[in-house]
Write a protein that holds these residues in place. Structure first.
Motif, PDB file in Angstrom:
ATOM      1  N   GLY A 174       0.796  -1.219   0.000  1.00  0.00           N
ATOM      2  CA  GLY A 174       0.000   0.000   0.000  1.00  0.00           C
ATOM      3  C   GLY A 174       0.824   1.263   0.000  1.00  0.00           C
ATOM      4  N   THR A 175       0.233   2.327  -0.498  1.00  0.00           N
ATOM      5  CA  THR A 175       0.901   3.628  -0.539  1.00  0.00           C
ATOM      6  C   THR A 175      -0.047   4.714  -0.035  1.00  0.00           C
ATOM      7  OG1 THR A 175       0.198   4.013  -2.834  1.00  0.00           O
ATOM      8  CG2 THR A 175       2.359   2.978  -2.501  1.00  0.00           C
ATOM      9  N   ARG A 176       0.541   5.837   0.338  1.00  0.00           N
ATOM     10  CA  ARG A 176      -0.239   7.014   0.731  1.00  0.00           C
ATOM     11  C   ARG A 176       0.429   8.242   0.131  1.00  0.00           C
ATOM     12  NH1 ARG A 176       2.645   9.483   4.925  1.00  0.00           N
ATOM     13  NH2 ARG A 176       4.124   8.102   5.996  1.00  0.00           N
ATOM     14  N   VAL A 177      -0.339   9.292  -0.051  1.00  0.00           N
ATOM     15  CA  VAL A 177       0.198  10.527  -0.620  1.00  0.00           C
ATOM     16  C   VAL A 177       0.195  11.614   0.437  1.00  0.00           C
ATOM     17  CG1 VAL A 177      -0.571   9.942  -2.953  1.00  0.00           C
ATOM     18  CG2 VAL A 177      -2.061  11.299  -1.470  1.00  0.00           C
ATOM     19  N   SER A 178       0.898  12.700   0.147  1.00  0.00           N
ATOM     20  CA  SER A 178       0.971  13.822   1.071  1.00  0.00           C
ATOM     21  C   SER A 178      -0.420  14.434   1.280  1.00  0.00           C
ATOM     22  CB  SER A 178       1.921  14.890   0.521  1.00  0.00           C
ATOM     23  OG  SER A 178       1.818  16.085   1.281  1.00  0.00           O
ATOM     24  N   PRO A 179      -0.732  14.850   2.515  1.00  0.00           N
ATOM     25  CA  PRO A 179      -2.026  15.490   2.771  1.00  0.00           C
ATOM     26  C   PRO A 179      -2.063  16.958   2.353  1.00  0.00           C
ATOM     27  CG  PRO A 179      -0.778  15.375   4.810  1.00  0.00           C
ATOM     28  CD  PRO A 179       0.046  14.654   3.764  1.00  0.00           C
ATOM     29  N   LEU A 180      -0.960  17.494   1.812  1.00  0.00           N
ATOM     30  CA  LEU A 180      -0.908  18.924   1.506  1.00  0.00           C
ATOM     31  C   LEU A 180      -1.963  19.343   0.488  1.00  0.00           C
ATOM     32  CD1 LEU A 180       2.886  19.860   1.330  1.00  0.00           C
ATOM     33  CD2 LEU A 180       1.274  20.144   3.213  1.00  0.00           C
ATOM     34  N   ALA A 181      -2.213  18.504  -0.514  1.00  0.00           N
ATOM     35  CA  ALA A 181      -3.178  18.880  -1.556  1.00  0.00           C
ATOM     36  C   ALA A 181      -4.573  19.036  -0.982  1.00  0.00           C
ATOM     37  CB  ALA A 181      -3.166  17.844  -2.679  1.00  0.00           C
ATOM     38  N   ALA A 182      -4.987  18.080  -0.168  1.00  0.00           N
ATOM     39  CA  ALA A 182      -6.314  18.168   0.447  1.00  0.00           C
ATOM     40  C   ALA A 182      -6.399  19.366   1.384  1.00  0.00           C
ATOM     41  CB  ALA A 182      -6.624  16.877   1.193  1.00  0.00           C
ATOM     42  N   ALA A 183      -5.336  19.593   2.161  1.00  0.00           N
ATOM     43  CA  ALA A 183      -5.330  20.722   3.095  1.00  0.00           C
ATOM     44  C   ALA A 183      -5.383  22.055   2.374  1.00  0.00           C
ATOM     45  CB  ALA A 183      -4.085  20.656   3.988  1.00  0.00           C
ATOM     46  N   ALA A 184      -4.870  22.082   1.148  1.00  0.00           N
ATOM     47  CA  ALA A 184      -4.869  23.326   0.371  1.00  0.00           C
ATOM     48  C   ALA A 184      -6.218  23.609  -0.275  1.00  0.00           C
ATOM     49  CB  ALA A 184      -3.794  23.256  -0.716  1.00  0.00           C
ATOM     50  N   GLY A 185      -7.138  22.666  -0.178  1.00  0.00           N
ATOM     51  CA  GLY A 185      -8.458  22.856  -0.781  1.00  0.00           C
ATOM     52  C   GLY A 185      -8.568  22.372  -2.209  1.00  0.00           C
ATOM     53  N   LEU A 186      -7.522  21.708  -2.710  1.00  0.00           N
ATOM     54  CA  LEU A 186      -7.612  21.124  -4.047  1.00  0.00           C
ATOM     55  C   LEU A 186      -8.570  19.941  -4.012  1.00  0.00           C
ATOM     56  CD1 LEU A 186      -3.807  21.020  -5.000  1.00  0.00           C
ATOM     57  CD2 LEU A 186      -5.462  22.798  -5.561  1.00  0.00           C
ATOM     58  N   THR A 187      -9.289  19.730  -5.084  1.00  0.00           N
ATOM     59  CA  THR A 187     -10.166  18.572  -5.160  1.00  0.00           C
ATOM     60  C   THR A 187      -9.317  17.308  -5.267  1.00  0.00           C
ATOM     61  OG1 THR A 187     -11.929  19.829  -6.229  1.00  0.00           O
ATOM     62  CG2 THR A 187     -11.983  17.438  -6.492  1.00  0.00           C
ATOM     63  N   VAL A 188      -9.529  16.366  -4.339  1.00  0.00           N
ATOM     64  CA  VAL A 188      -8.756  15.128  -4.315  1.00  0.00           C
ATOM     65  C   VAL A 188      -9.705  13.939  -4.332  1.00  0.00           C
ATOM     66  CG1 VAL A 188      -6.831  16.203  -3.075  1.00  0.00           C
ATOM     67  CG2 VAL A 188      -8.656  15.079  -1.786  1.00  0.00           C
ATOM     68  N   ASP A 189      -9.161  12.759  -4.657  1.00  0.00           N
ATOM     69  CA  ASP A 189      -9.976  11.550  -4.635  1.00  0.00           C
ATOM     70  C   ASP A 189      -9.914  10.914  -3.253  1.00  0.00           C
ATOM     71  OD1 ASP A 189      -7.490  10.343  -4.515  1.00  0.00           O
ATOM     72  OD2 ASP A 189      -7.752   9.089  -6.288  1.00  0.00           O
ATOM     73  N   GLU A 190     -10.468   9.718  -3.117  1.00  0.00           N
ATOM     74  CA  GLU A 190     -10.530   9.075  -1.809  1.00  0.00           C
ATOM     75  C   GLU A 190      -9.154   8.734  -1.250  1.00  0.00           C
ATOM     76  OE1 GLU A 190     -10.404   6.051  -4.991  1.00  0.00           O
ATOM     77  OE2 GLU A 190     -11.598   7.855  -4.629  1.00  0.00           O
ATOM     78  N   ARG A 191      -8.129   8.718  -2.097  1.00  0.00           N
ATOM     79  CA  ARG A 191      -6.771   8.437  -1.636  1.00  0.00           C
ATOM     80  C   ARG A 191      -5.944   9.707  -1.438  1.00  0.00           C
ATOM     81  NH1 ARG A 191      -4.058   4.296  -5.576  1.00  0.00           N
ATOM     82  NH2 ARG A 191      -2.332   4.781  -4.157  1.00  0.00           N
ATOM     83  N   GLY A 192      -6.554  10.869  -1.652  1.00  0.00           N
ATOM     84  CA  GLY A 192      -5.849  12.127  -1.456  1.00  0.00           C
ATOM     85  C   GLY A 192      -5.104  12.627  -2.674  1.00  0.00           C
ATOM     86  N   ARG A 193      -5.264  11.951  -3.824  1.00  0.00           N
ATOM     87  CA  ARG A 193      -4.594  12.383  -5.053  1.00  0.00           C
ATOM     88  C   ARG A 193      -5.375  13.510  -5.711  1.00  0.00           C
ATOM     89  NH1 ARG A 193      -4.245   6.744  -8.154  1.00  0.00           N
ATOM     90  NH2 ARG A 193      -6.454   6.871  -7.587  1.00  0.00           N
ATOM     91  N   VAL A 194      -4.668  14.430  -6.342  1.00  0.00           N
ATOM     92  CA  VAL A 194      -5.307  15.578  -6.991  1.00  0.00           C
ATOM     93  C   VAL A 194      -6.074  15.101  -8.221  1.00  0.00           C
ATOM     94  CG1 VAL A 194      -4.925  17.797  -8.115  1.00  0.00           C
ATOM     95  CG2 VAL A 194      -3.465  17.099  -6.191  1.00  0.00           C
ATOM     96  N   VAL A 195      -7.342  15.438  -8.276  1.00  0.00           N
ATOM     97  CA  VAL A 195      -8.164  15.079  -9.438  1.00  0.00           C
ATOM     98  C   VAL A 195      -7.882  16.085 -10.547  1.00  0.00           C
ATOM     99  CG1 VAL A 195     -10.505  14.734 -10.300  1.00  0.00           C
ATOM    100  CG2 VAL A 195      -9.932  14.094  -7.939  1.00  0.00           C
TER     101      VAL A 195
END
Length: 390
Positions: free
Chosen positions: A234-255
Protein backbone atom coordinates in the motif's frame (compact mmCIF):
# COMPACT_ATOMS: atom_id res chain seq x y z
CA UNK A 1 8.05 42.22 -19.05
CA UNK A 2 6.17 40.27 -16.32
CA UNK A 3 7.95 37.13 -15.15
CA UNK A 4 5.85 33.95 -14.99
CA UNK A 5 6.88 31.88 -11.96
CA UNK A 6 6.59 28.09 -12.33
CA UNK A 7 7.09 26.22 -9.05
CA UNK A 8 7.56 22.44 -9.07
CA UNK A 9 7.09 20.50 -5.83
CA UNK A 10 8.89 17.16 -5.73
CA UNK A 11 11.89 15.93 -7.71
CA UNK A 12 10.84 12.36 -8.33
CA UNK A 13 10.65 10.89 -11.81
CA UNK A 14 7.64 13.05 -12.76
CA UNK A 15 8.80 16.29 -11.12
CA UNK A 16 12.28 16.03 -12.62
CA UNK A 17 10.82 15.39 -16.07
CA UNK A 18 8.67 18.51 -15.71
CA UNK A 19 11.61 20.62 -14.55
CA UNK A 20 13.95 19.51 -17.31
CA UNK A 21 11.32 19.88 -20.02
CA UNK A 22 10.55 23.39 -18.83
CA UNK A 23 14.27 24.12 -18.66
CA UNK A 24 14.59 22.96 -22.27
CA UNK A 25 11.64 25.04 -23.42
CA UNK A 26 10.43 27.69 -21.02
CA UNK A 27 13.65 29.06 -19.57
CA UNK A 28 14.81 30.06 -23.04
CA UNK A 29 12.16 32.70 -22.70
CA UNK A 30 13.01 35.68 -20.55
CA UNK A 31 9.52 35.75 -19.05
CA UNK A 32 9.64 32.29 -17.38
CA UNK A 33 11.32 31.36 -14.11
CA UNK A 34 11.38 27.69 -13.04
CA UNK A 35 12.01 26.65 -9.42
CA UNK A 36 12.24 23.02 -8.30
CA UNK A 37 11.69 22.23 -4.60
CA UNK A 38 12.77 18.94 -3.03
CA UNK A 39 13.58 17.80 0.48
CA UNK A 40 17.05 16.58 -0.46
CA UNK A 41 19.61 17.14 -3.18
CA UNK A 42 20.00 13.46 -3.96
CA UNK A 43 17.72 12.01 -6.62
CA UNK A 44 16.00 8.85 -5.41
CA UNK A 45 16.05 6.05 -7.96
CA UNK A 46 13.09 4.17 -6.54
CA UNK A 47 13.53 1.43 -9.13
CA UNK A 48 16.88 0.55 -7.53
CA UNK A 49 16.05 0.85 -3.85
CA UNK A 50 15.75 -2.93 -3.46
CA UNK A 51 19.39 -3.10 -4.59
CA UNK A 52 20.49 -0.43 -2.11
CA UNK A 53 18.62 -2.32 0.61
CA UNK A 54 20.91 -5.31 0.13
CA UNK A 55 24.10 -3.28 0.29
CA UNK A 56 24.75 -2.98 -3.43
CA UNK A 57 26.28 0.26 -4.61
CA UNK A 58 24.24 2.44 -6.93
CA UNK A 59 25.07 5.84 -8.35
CA UNK A 60 24.40 8.89 -6.17
CA UNK A 61 22.69 11.35 -8.48
CA UNK A 62 22.68 15.07 -7.70
CA UNK A 63 19.63 17.13 -8.64
CA UNK A 64 21.48 20.49 -8.64
CA UNK A 65 24.16 19.04 -10.93
CA UNK A 66 21.56 17.99 -13.48
CA UNK A 67 19.96 21.43 -13.40
CA UNK A 68 23.29 23.18 -14.04
CA UNK A 69 23.16 25.33 -17.15
CA UNK A 70 19.38 25.09 -17.54
CA UNK A 71 18.40 28.32 -15.82
CA UNK A 72 16.11 26.40 -13.44
CA UNK A 73 16.63 27.07 -9.73
CA UNK A 74 16.81 24.35 -7.07
CA UNK A 75 15.50 24.93 -3.53
CA UNK A 76 16.15 22.33 -0.86
CA UNK A 77 13.39 22.09 1.71
CA UNK A 78 10.22 20.35 2.85
CA UNK A 79 6.98 21.86 1.59
CA UNK A 80 4.82 22.26 4.70
CA UNK A 81 1.77 24.03 3.26
CA UNK A 82 0.23 25.11 -0.02
CA UNK A 83 -2.07 28.14 -0.16
CA UNK A 84 -3.80 27.62 -3.48
CA UNK A 85 -5.77 30.85 -3.26
CA UNK A 86 -2.78 33.08 -2.44
CA UNK A 87 -0.59 31.00 -4.79
CA UNK A 88 2.21 30.36 -2.37
CA UNK A 89 4.06 27.44 -0.78
CA UNK A 90 5.57 27.42 2.69
CA UNK A 91 8.87 25.63 3.30
CA UNK A 92 10.00 24.13 6.61
CA UNK A 93 12.58 26.87 7.28
CA UNK A 94 9.82 29.51 7.16
CA UNK A 95 10.53 30.54 3.58
CA UNK A 96 7.58 31.43 1.36
CA UNK A 97 7.69 30.74 -2.37
CA UNK A 98 5.17 32.41 -4.67
CA UNK A 99 4.02 30.97 -7.98
CA UNK A 100 1.87 31.70 -10.98
CA UNK A 101 1.74 28.03 -12.02
CA UNK A 102 2.33 25.13 -9.65
CA UNK A 103 3.36 21.60 -10.68
CA UNK A 104 2.41 19.33 -7.79
CA UNK A 105 4.52 16.16 -7.85
CA UNK A 106 5.09 15.13 -4.23
CA UNK A 107 4.53 11.46 -5.06
CA UNK A 108 3.69 8.64 -2.68
CA UNK A 109 5.19 6.73 0.23
CA UNK A 110 4.64 3.30 1.73
CA UNK A 111 1.53 3.41 3.88
CA UNK A 112 2.77 2.79 7.41
CA UNK A 113 -0.43 3.95 9.13
CA UNK A 114 -2.99 1.39 7.97
CA UNK A 115 -1.63 -1.53 10.02
CA UNK A 116 -0.67 -1.13 13.71
CA UNK A 117 3.02 -1.60 14.43
CA UNK A 118 4.33 -0.90 10.94
CA UNK A 119 5.51 2.59 11.84
CA UNK A 120 7.41 1.31 14.88
CA UNK A 121 8.74 -2.07 13.80
CA UNK A 122 9.03 -2.25 10.00
CA UNK A 123 11.48 -0.94 7.43
CA UNK A 124 10.34 0.77 4.22
CA UNK A 125 11.86 1.72 0.89
CA UNK A 126 10.66 5.32 0.77
CA UNK A 127 14.11 6.79 0.27
CA UNK A 128 17.77 5.95 -0.25
CA UNK A 129 18.30 6.57 3.47
CA UNK A 130 15.57 4.03 4.33
CA UNK A 131 17.19 1.49 2.03
CA UNK A 132 20.59 2.06 3.64
CA UNK A 133 19.13 1.52 7.11
CA UNK A 134 17.72 -1.84 5.99
CA UNK A 135 21.03 -2.76 4.32
CA UNK A 136 22.87 -2.13 7.57
CA UNK A 137 20.40 -4.29 9.51
CA UNK A 138 20.61 -7.16 7.03
CA UNK A 139 24.40 -7.07 7.03
CA UNK A 140 24.38 -7.50 10.84
CA UNK A 141 21.65 -10.10 10.98
CA UNK A 142 23.66 -13.25 10.29
CA UNK A 143 20.87 -15.81 10.34
CA UNK A 144 17.19 -15.22 10.84
CA UNK A 145 13.89 -14.52 9.12
CA UNK A 146 13.02 -11.54 6.94
CA UNK A 147 9.32 -11.00 6.29
CA UNK A 148 8.38 -8.89 3.26
CA UNK A 149 4.86 -7.59 3.73
CA UNK A 150 3.14 -7.04 0.38
CA UNK A 151 3.23 -9.34 -2.64
CA UNK A 152 3.15 -6.59 -5.28
CA UNK A 153 6.06 -5.88 -7.59
CA UNK A 154 8.13 -4.00 -4.99
CA UNK A 155 7.68 -6.86 -2.57
CA UNK A 156 8.61 -9.48 -5.16
CA UNK A 157 11.74 -7.64 -6.26
CA UNK A 158 12.81 -7.00 -2.68
CA UNK A 159 12.25 -10.59 -1.55
CA UNK A 160 14.18 -11.96 -4.53
CA UNK A 161 17.06 -9.53 -4.03
CA UNK A 162 17.37 -10.27 -0.30
CA UNK A 163 17.20 -14.03 -0.87
CA UNK A 164 19.88 -13.90 -3.55
CA UNK A 165 22.26 -11.64 -1.66
CA UNK A 166 21.72 -13.36 1.72
CA UNK A 167 21.05 -17.06 1.02
CA UNK A 168 21.52 -17.87 4.73
CA UNK A 169 18.38 -15.89 5.60
CA UNK A 170 14.84 -17.27 5.59
CA UNK A 171 12.83 -14.87 3.40
CA UNK A 172 9.04 -14.90 3.65
CA UNK A 173 6.87 -13.02 1.15
CA UNK A 174 3.28 -12.59 2.22
CA UNK A 175 0.29 -10.76 0.82
CA UNK A 176 -3.37 -11.05 -0.10
CA UNK A 177 -2.64 -11.99 -3.72
CA UNK A 178 -0.22 -14.47 -5.19
CA UNK A 179 2.96 -12.92 -6.65
CA UNK A 180 2.54 -11.89 -10.28
CA UNK A 181 -1.25 -12.01 -10.00
CA UNK A 182 -1.73 -9.49 -12.82
CA UNK A 183 0.43 -11.45 -15.27
CA UNK A 184 -0.67 -14.09 -17.73
CA UNK A 185 -0.25 -17.72 -16.57
CA UNK A 186 3.17 -18.57 -18.03
CA UNK A 187 5.15 -15.51 -16.85
CA UNK A 188 3.35 -15.72 -13.50
CA UNK A 189 4.42 -19.36 -13.16
CA UNK A 190 7.99 -18.40 -14.09
CA UNK A 191 8.07 -15.66 -11.47
CA UNK A 192 6.80 -17.98 -8.76
CA UNK A 193 9.26 -20.70 -9.74
CA UNK A 194 12.11 -18.19 -9.56
CA UNK A 195 11.08 -17.20 -6.04
CA UNK A 196 11.00 -20.87 -5.05
CA UNK A 197 14.46 -21.43 -6.57
CA UNK A 198 15.79 -18.54 -4.48
CA UNK A 199 14.28 -20.09 -1.36
CA UNK A 200 11.58 -17.44 -0.83
CA UNK A 201 8.67 -18.85 1.13
CA UNK A 202 5.41 -17.40 -0.22
CA UNK A 203 2.27 -17.05 1.89
CA UNK A 204 -0.62 -15.95 -0.35
CA UNK A 205 -4.03 -14.95 0.93
CA UNK A 206 -2.36 -13.58 4.05
CA UNK A 207 -3.53 -10.34 5.65
CA UNK A 208 -1.27 -8.72 8.21
CA UNK A 209 -3.25 -7.11 11.03
CA UNK A 210 -0.33 -6.16 13.29
CA UNK A 211 3.44 -5.93 13.20
CA UNK A 212 5.16 -6.89 16.44
CA UNK A 213 8.82 -6.45 17.47
CA UNK A 214 9.59 -10.07 16.55
CA UNK A 215 6.67 -11.25 14.39
CA UNK A 216 3.72 -10.30 12.21
CA UNK A 217 0.21 -11.25 13.19
CA UNK A 218 -2.15 -12.48 10.46
CA UNK A 219 -5.93 -12.06 10.31
CA UNK A 220 -6.52 -15.62 11.51
CA UNK A 221 -4.39 -15.07 14.60
CA UNK A 222 -1.32 -16.88 13.24
CA UNK A 223 2.05 -15.39 14.12
CA UNK A 224 4.90 -15.43 11.61
CA UNK A 225 8.25 -14.99 13.35
CA UNK A 226 10.35 -12.15 11.95
CA UNK A 227 13.75 -10.72 12.84
CA UNK A 228 13.22 -8.02 10.19
CA UNK A 229 10.03 -6.79 8.51
CA UNK A 230 10.09 -4.87 5.24
CA UNK A 231 6.76 -3.17 4.49
CA UNK A 232 5.81 -2.71 0.82
CA UNK A 233 2.02 -3.03 1.03
CA UNK A 234 0.00 0.00 0.00
CA UNK A 235 0.90 3.63 -0.54
CA UNK A 236 -0.24 7.01 0.73
CA UNK A 237 0.20 10.53 -0.62
CA UNK A 238 0.97 13.82 1.07
CA UNK A 239 -2.03 15.49 2.77
CA UNK A 240 -0.91 18.92 1.51
CA UNK A 241 -3.18 18.88 -1.56
CA UNK A 242 -6.31 18.17 0.45
CA UNK A 243 -5.33 20.72 3.09
CA UNK A 244 -4.87 23.33 0.37
CA UNK A 245 -8.46 22.86 -0.78
CA UNK A 246 -7.61 21.12 -4.05
CA UNK A 247 -10.17 18.57 -5.16
CA UNK A 248 -8.76 15.13 -4.32
CA UNK A 249 -9.98 11.55 -4.63
CA UNK A 250 -10.53 9.08 -1.81
CA UNK A 251 -6.77 8.44 -1.64
CA UNK A 252 -5.85 12.13 -1.46
CA UNK A 253 -4.59 12.38 -5.05
CA UNK A 254 -5.31 15.58 -6.99
CA UNK A 255 -8.16 15.08 -9.44
CA UNK A 256 -7.15 16.45 -12.83
CA UNK A 257 -8.77 17.40 -16.08
CA UNK A 258 -7.64 15.95 -19.40
CA UNK A 259 -4.63 18.31 -19.53
CA UNK A 260 -3.46 17.32 -15.98
CA UNK A 261 -4.72 20.55 -14.37
CA UNK A 262 -6.49 20.44 -11.03
CA UNK A 263 -10.24 20.48 -11.64
CA UNK A 264 -10.65 23.00 -8.83
CA UNK A 265 -7.52 25.13 -9.43
CA UNK A 266 -6.48 25.21 -13.11
CA UNK A 267 -3.20 26.97 -12.29
CA UNK A 268 -2.07 23.76 -10.54
CA UNK A 269 -0.86 20.77 -12.56
CA UNK A 270 -0.59 17.40 -10.81
CA UNK A 271 1.84 14.72 -12.01
CA UNK A 272 2.99 11.23 -11.10
CA UNK A 273 1.65 9.39 -8.06
CA UNK A 274 0.17 12.63 -6.67
CA UNK A 275 -2.42 12.80 -9.45
CA UNK A 276 -5.66 10.94 -10.09
CA UNK A 277 -5.55 10.92 -13.90
CA UNK A 278 -8.44 9.34 -15.73
CA UNK A 279 -7.95 7.65 -19.08
CA UNK A 280 -10.39 5.67 -21.20
CA UNK A 281 -9.51 2.50 -19.26
CA UNK A 282 -9.80 4.09 -15.82
CA UNK A 283 -7.61 6.00 -13.36
CA UNK A 284 -3.88 5.49 -13.91
CA UNK A 285 -1.78 3.84 -11.23
CA UNK A 286 1.60 5.29 -10.37
CA UNK A 287 4.77 3.92 -11.95
CA UNK A 288 7.95 5.42 -13.36
CA UNK A 289 6.63 4.29 -16.75
CA UNK A 290 3.65 6.59 -16.44
CA UNK A 291 5.14 9.23 -14.14
CA UNK A 292 7.76 10.69 -16.45
CA UNK A 293 5.28 11.25 -19.33
CA UNK A 294 2.96 13.17 -17.00
CA UNK A 295 5.80 15.51 -16.08
CA UNK A 296 6.68 16.01 -19.73
CA UNK A 297 3.07 16.71 -20.66
CA UNK A 298 2.59 19.22 -17.85
CA UNK A 299 5.68 21.13 -18.97
CA UNK A 300 4.59 21.21 -22.60
CA UNK A 301 1.09 22.29 -21.58
CA UNK A 302 2.47 25.18 -19.52
CA UNK A 303 4.51 26.40 -22.47
CA UNK A 304 1.51 26.08 -24.79
CA UNK A 305 -0.57 28.14 -22.39
CA UNK A 306 2.09 30.84 -22.14
CA UNK A 307 2.11 30.97 -25.95
CA UNK A 308 -1.63 31.59 -25.96
CA UNK A 309 -2.54 28.07 -27.09
CA UNK A 310 -4.78 25.50 -25.41
CA UNK A 311 -3.09 22.52 -23.76
CA UNK A 312 -3.90 19.20 -25.35
CA UNK A 313 -5.34 16.16 -23.54
CA UNK A 314 -2.94 13.70 -21.97
CA UNK A 315 -3.09 10.21 -23.45
CA UNK A 316 -1.15 7.29 -22.06
CA UNK A 317 -1.10 3.51 -22.44
CA UNK A 318 1.00 1.03 -20.52
CA UNK A 319 3.50 -1.08 -22.42
CA UNK A 320 5.18 -3.56 -20.06
CA UNK A 321 5.70 -4.74 -16.50
CA UNK A 322 9.39 -5.59 -15.92
CA UNK A 323 10.21 -7.40 -12.65
CA UNK A 324 13.74 -8.24 -11.53
CA UNK A 325 14.33 -11.55 -9.76
CA UNK A 326 17.83 -10.96 -8.51
CA UNK A 327 20.70 -9.64 -10.59
CA UNK A 328 20.62 -12.14 -13.46
CA UNK A 329 16.98 -13.11 -13.77
CA UNK A 330 13.73 -11.28 -14.49
CA UNK A 331 10.35 -11.54 -16.11
CA UNK A 332 8.86 -8.92 -18.42
CA UNK A 333 5.13 -9.03 -19.07
CA UNK A 334 4.14 -6.95 -22.10
CA UNK A 335 0.75 -5.35 -21.71
CA UNK A 336 -2.16 -3.79 -23.53
CA UNK A 337 -2.56 -0.01 -23.03
CA UNK A 338 -4.94 -0.65 -20.11
CA UNK A 339 -2.17 -2.66 -18.38
CA UNK A 340 -3.87 -6.01 -18.94
CA UNK A 341 -1.39 -8.76 -19.96
CA UNK A 342 -0.62 -9.67 -23.54
CA UNK A 343 0.63 -13.08 -24.57
CA UNK A 344 4.14 -11.77 -25.18
CA UNK A 345 6.67 -11.96 -22.35
CA UNK A 346 10.39 -12.36 -21.66
CA UNK A 347 12.16 -14.39 -18.97
CA UNK A 348 15.65 -15.17 -17.73
CA UNK A 349 18.78 -13.28 -18.67
CA UNK A 350 17.12 -11.76 -21.74
CA UNK A 351 14.44 -10.24 -19.50
CA UNK A 352 17.12 -9.08 -17.03
CA UNK A 353 19.01 -7.27 -19.78
CA UNK A 354 15.77 -5.75 -21.05
CA UNK A 355 14.81 -4.50 -17.60
CA UNK A 356 18.26 -3.06 -17.00
CA UNK A 357 18.00 -1.18 -20.29
CA UNK A 358 14.55 0.30 -19.78
CA UNK A 359 14.98 1.07 -16.07
CA UNK A 360 18.56 2.28 -16.25
CA UNK A 361 19.44 5.58 -14.65
CA UNK A 362 17.12 8.33 -15.94
CA UNK A 363 20.05 10.72 -16.14
CA UNK A 364 20.77 10.10 -19.86
CA UNK A 365 17.07 10.64 -20.60
CA UNK A 366 16.99 13.89 -18.62
CA UNK A 367 20.22 14.93 -20.30
CA UNK A 368 18.64 14.48 -23.72
CA UNK A 369 15.70 16.59 -22.60
CA UNK A 370 18.05 19.48 -21.80
CA UNK A 371 19.21 19.55 -25.42
CA UNK A 372 15.76 19.71 -26.98
CA UNK A 373 15.07 22.37 -29.56
CA UNK A 374 12.44 24.74 -28.28
CA UNK A 375 9.79 23.27 -30.59
CA UNK A 376 10.81 19.62 -30.27
CA UNK A 377 8.78 16.84 -28.72
CA UNK A 378 10.58 14.47 -26.38
CA UNK A 379 8.10 11.71 -25.72
CA UNK A 380 7.01 9.37 -28.54
CA UNK A 381 3.57 10.07 -29.85
CA UNK A 382 0.94 7.52 -30.71
CA UNK A 383 0.78 3.85 -29.72
CA UNK A 384 1.05 3.26 -26.01
CA UNK A 385 2.93 6.39 -25.08
CA UNK A 386 1.87 9.94 -24.41
CA UNK A 387 0.22 11.63 -27.35
CA UNK A 388 -0.50 15.21 -28.23
CA UNK A 389 2.75 16.55 -26.83
CA UNK A 390 3.35 19.31 -29.35
Amino acid sequence: MTEHRVLILGAGYAGMAAAIQLAARGTRREDVRVTLVNAQERFTERLRLHMSATGQRVAELSIPELLEGTGARFVRGWATAVDADAKLVRIDDDRVLHYDTLVYGLGSLADTSAVPGVEDHAYTLNSAQDAELLADRLARLGRGTVVVGGSGLTGVESAAEIAEQYPELDVVLLGRQEPGAAMSPKPRAYLQAALARLGVRVLSGAEVVKVLPDAVELAGGELVAADVVLWTSGTRVSPLAAAAGLTVDERGRVVTDAALRSVSHPDVYAVGDAAAIRQEYGVMHGTCQSGMPTGVHAAVSIVRTLDGRRPKPFRFGYYHTPVSLGRHDAVVQFTHPDDSPRRVYLTGRTAARYKETVTASPWPTYGRMKKLPASGAFWPRGGRFTRGMR
